[in-house]
Design an enzyme around this catalytic site. Structure first.
Site, PDB file in Angstrom:
ATOM      1  N   TYR A  29       0.835  -1.206   0.000  1.00  0.00           N
ATOM      2  CA  TYR A  29       0.000   0.000   0.000  1.00  0.00           C
ATOM      3  C   TYR A  29       0.873   1.260   0.000  1.00  0.00           C
ATOM      4  O   TYR A  29       0.643   2.193  -0.781  1.00  0.00           O
ATOM      5  CB  TYR A  29      -0.919   0.001   1.227  1.00  0.00           C
ATOM      6  CG  TYR A  29      -1.721   1.272   1.366  1.00  0.00           C
ATOM      7  CD1 TYR A  29      -2.835   1.507   0.562  1.00  0.00           C
ATOM      8  CD2 TYR A  29      -1.357   2.250   2.291  1.00  0.00           C
ATOM      9  CE1 TYR A  29      -3.562   2.681   0.682  1.00  0.00           C
ATOM     10  CE2 TYR A  29      -2.080   3.422   2.415  1.00  0.00           C
ATOM     11  CZ  TYR A  29      -3.181   3.636   1.605  1.00  0.00           C
ATOM     12  OH  TYR A  29      -3.896   4.803   1.714  1.00  0.00           O
TER      13      TYR A  29
ATOM     14  N   ARG B  99     -11.378   4.459   8.525  1.00  0.00           N
ATOM     15  CA  ARG B  99     -10.288   3.800   7.820  1.00  0.00           C
ATOM     16  C   ARG B  99      -9.094   3.762   8.770  1.00  0.00           C
ATOM     17  O   ARG B  99      -8.986   4.576   9.671  1.00  0.00           O
ATOM     18  CB  ARG B  99      -9.904   4.552   6.540  1.00  0.00           C
ATOM     19  CG  ARG B  99      -9.329   5.937   6.808  1.00  0.00           C
ATOM     20  CD  ARG B  99      -8.785   6.600   5.546  1.00  0.00           C
ATOM     21  NE  ARG B  99      -8.112   7.839   5.895  1.00  0.00           N
ATOM     22  CZ  ARG B  99      -8.700   9.033   5.937  1.00  0.00           C
ATOM     23  NH1 ARG B  99      -9.984   9.140   5.639  1.00  0.00           N
ATOM     24  NH2 ARG B  99      -8.020  10.110   6.264  1.00  0.00           N
TER      25      ARG B  99
ATOM     26  N   PHE C 268      15.368  19.432  -0.467  1.00  0.00           N
ATOM     27  CA  PHE C 268      14.008  19.030  -0.808  1.00  0.00           C
ATOM     28  C   PHE C 268      13.706  17.641  -0.255  1.00  0.00           C
ATOM     29  O   PHE C 268      12.612  17.386   0.264  1.00  0.00           O
ATOM     30  CB  PHE C 268      13.837  19.044  -2.331  1.00  0.00           C
ATOM     31  CG  PHE C 268      12.500  18.568  -2.807  1.00  0.00           C
ATOM     32  CD1 PHE C 268      11.410  19.431  -2.842  1.00  0.00           C
ATOM     33  CD2 PHE C 268      12.324  17.255  -3.239  1.00  0.00           C
ATOM     34  CE1 PHE C 268      10.170  18.988  -3.286  1.00  0.00           C
ATOM     35  CE2 PHE C 268      11.090  16.806  -3.682  1.00  0.00           C
ATOM     36  CZ  PHE C 268      10.003  17.683  -3.707  1.00  0.00           C
TER      37      PHE C 268
ATOM     38  N   ARG D  99       1.126   7.869  12.798  1.00  0.00           N
ATOM     39  CA  ARG D  99       0.745   9.094  13.527  1.00  0.00           C
ATOM     40  C   ARG D  99      -0.750   9.367  13.437  1.00  0.00           C
ATOM     41  O   ARG D  99      -1.370   9.841  14.395  1.00  0.00           O
ATOM     42  CB  ARG D  99       1.511  10.276  12.941  1.00  0.00           C
ATOM     43  CG  ARG D  99       1.231  11.613  13.609  1.00  0.00           C
ATOM     44  CD  ARG D  99       1.659  12.753  12.702  1.00  0.00           C
ATOM     45  NE  ARG D  99       0.906  12.726  11.442  1.00  0.00           N
ATOM     46  CZ  ARG D  99       1.273  13.381  10.338  1.00  0.00           C
ATOM     47  NH1 ARG D  99       2.384  14.070  10.314  1.00  0.00           N
ATOM     48  NH2 ARG D  99       0.532  13.301   9.244  1.00  0.00           N
TER      49      ARG D  99
END
Length: 285
Positions: free
Chosen positions: A23, A91, A152, A81
């Site tokens: 997932y 969910r 980044f 978290r």
């Protein structure tokens, strides 16, 4: 990615660590792979960023790549978290095989106060699983040469391990979305400029997690092992700087925090300027 979205669009949860990894591959690992392709187009080395990592359950080259594992590190942190918020929205992607190992049948039972011991054991097991991607995340960042690309990538990675430190063994995760403090966020933004600083921060948070490991936690041995692996990966820098990044930046953190607060609370800024006999200029309005 399209196939993955089709496969997961109606998902409400996952059963195993393998499904957890799959997932996360679709929702974040593929983003890491796509970004890596862009970085390569701008001059980064494909053979370095796409090399095989050491963590995860992936079977093919794409899923084993550092670029995928970097994405997994971020996504797993977010999923762990966000438990309380996700349950409220019907969910949750904490693998059922993990919480069932500790005697909890349904994910919503993790929020029940009577199950707090088992819930925290589940939390610590999943934080440990996410931390297993940290060494591969560091390895990926060591291969980036362009400073802008590095920052980044580095900022969210450091925020991820800082968040894992904040939520580890923290029962509040079952009740609310636990976040790192704004001052710490400012420090991370200021100092995620090069690999040496990032290694120092990763080592710091790994030591903080290690310090909090309960002796009776079922995942304690594995958590210590992974925290040690992170520290060893950072060892060369820690010997020369240790926690210097955090010890020498107090003033900058305070200034950064005040600026952040002032910008996000303009009425506070206006009243304080008024008390000093000053007026807001277009730049401060």
């Amino acid at each position: 990615m399209g196939e993955g979205m089709a496969d997961t669009i109606n998902m409400k949860g996952v059963t195993s660590i393998e499904e957890f990894d799959e997932y996360c591959h679709y929702v974040a690992g593929l983003v890491g792979i796509g970004l890596t392709d862009m970085f390569i187009a701008y001059g980064e080395k494909a053979e370095l960023l796409n090399k095989e990592g050491q963590s995860g359950t992936g079977k093919d080259a794409e899923r084993k790549s550092l670029s995928n594992l970097m994405g997994l590190f971020l996504q797993k942190t977010n999923i762990i978290r966000d438990l309380a918020e996700d349950i409220d929205e019907n969910r949750a992607f904490w693998p059922s095989e993990v919480f069932q190992r500790f005697g909890i049948e349904k994910v919503e039972e993790l929020k029940d106060a009577k199950n707090i011991k088992a819930a925290v054991h589940t939390l610590n097991a999943l934080v440990t699983n996410a931390l297993s991607q940290a060494v591969d995340s560091l390895e990926y960042m060591t291969k980036i040469k362009d400073p802008k690309i590095f920052s980044f990538c580095a900022i969210p990675q450091v925020m991820a391990i800082a968040t894992l430190n904040e939520i580890y063994n923290n029962r509040d995760v079952m009740k609310k979305n636990v976040k790192i403090r704004k001052g710490l966020t400012c420090r991370i933004l200021l100092h995620s400029k090069d690999i040496n600083a990032v290694k120092s921060m990763f080592c710091y948070f790994a030591k903080e997690i290690e310090r909090k490991i309960p002796c009776n936690d079922p995942s304690a041995e594995e958590t210590r092992k992974i925290c040690k692996e992170i520290r060893v990966k950072c060892e060369d820098k820690v010997e020369s700087e240790g926690f210097g990044v955090f010890k020498t930046t107090a003033l900058m953190s305070i200034i950064g925090g005040l600026v952040y607060y002032a910008v996000s609370n303009r009425s506070w800024l206006a009243s304080n300027l008024s008390s000093l006999g000053l007026k807001q200029t277009p730049a401060t309005q």
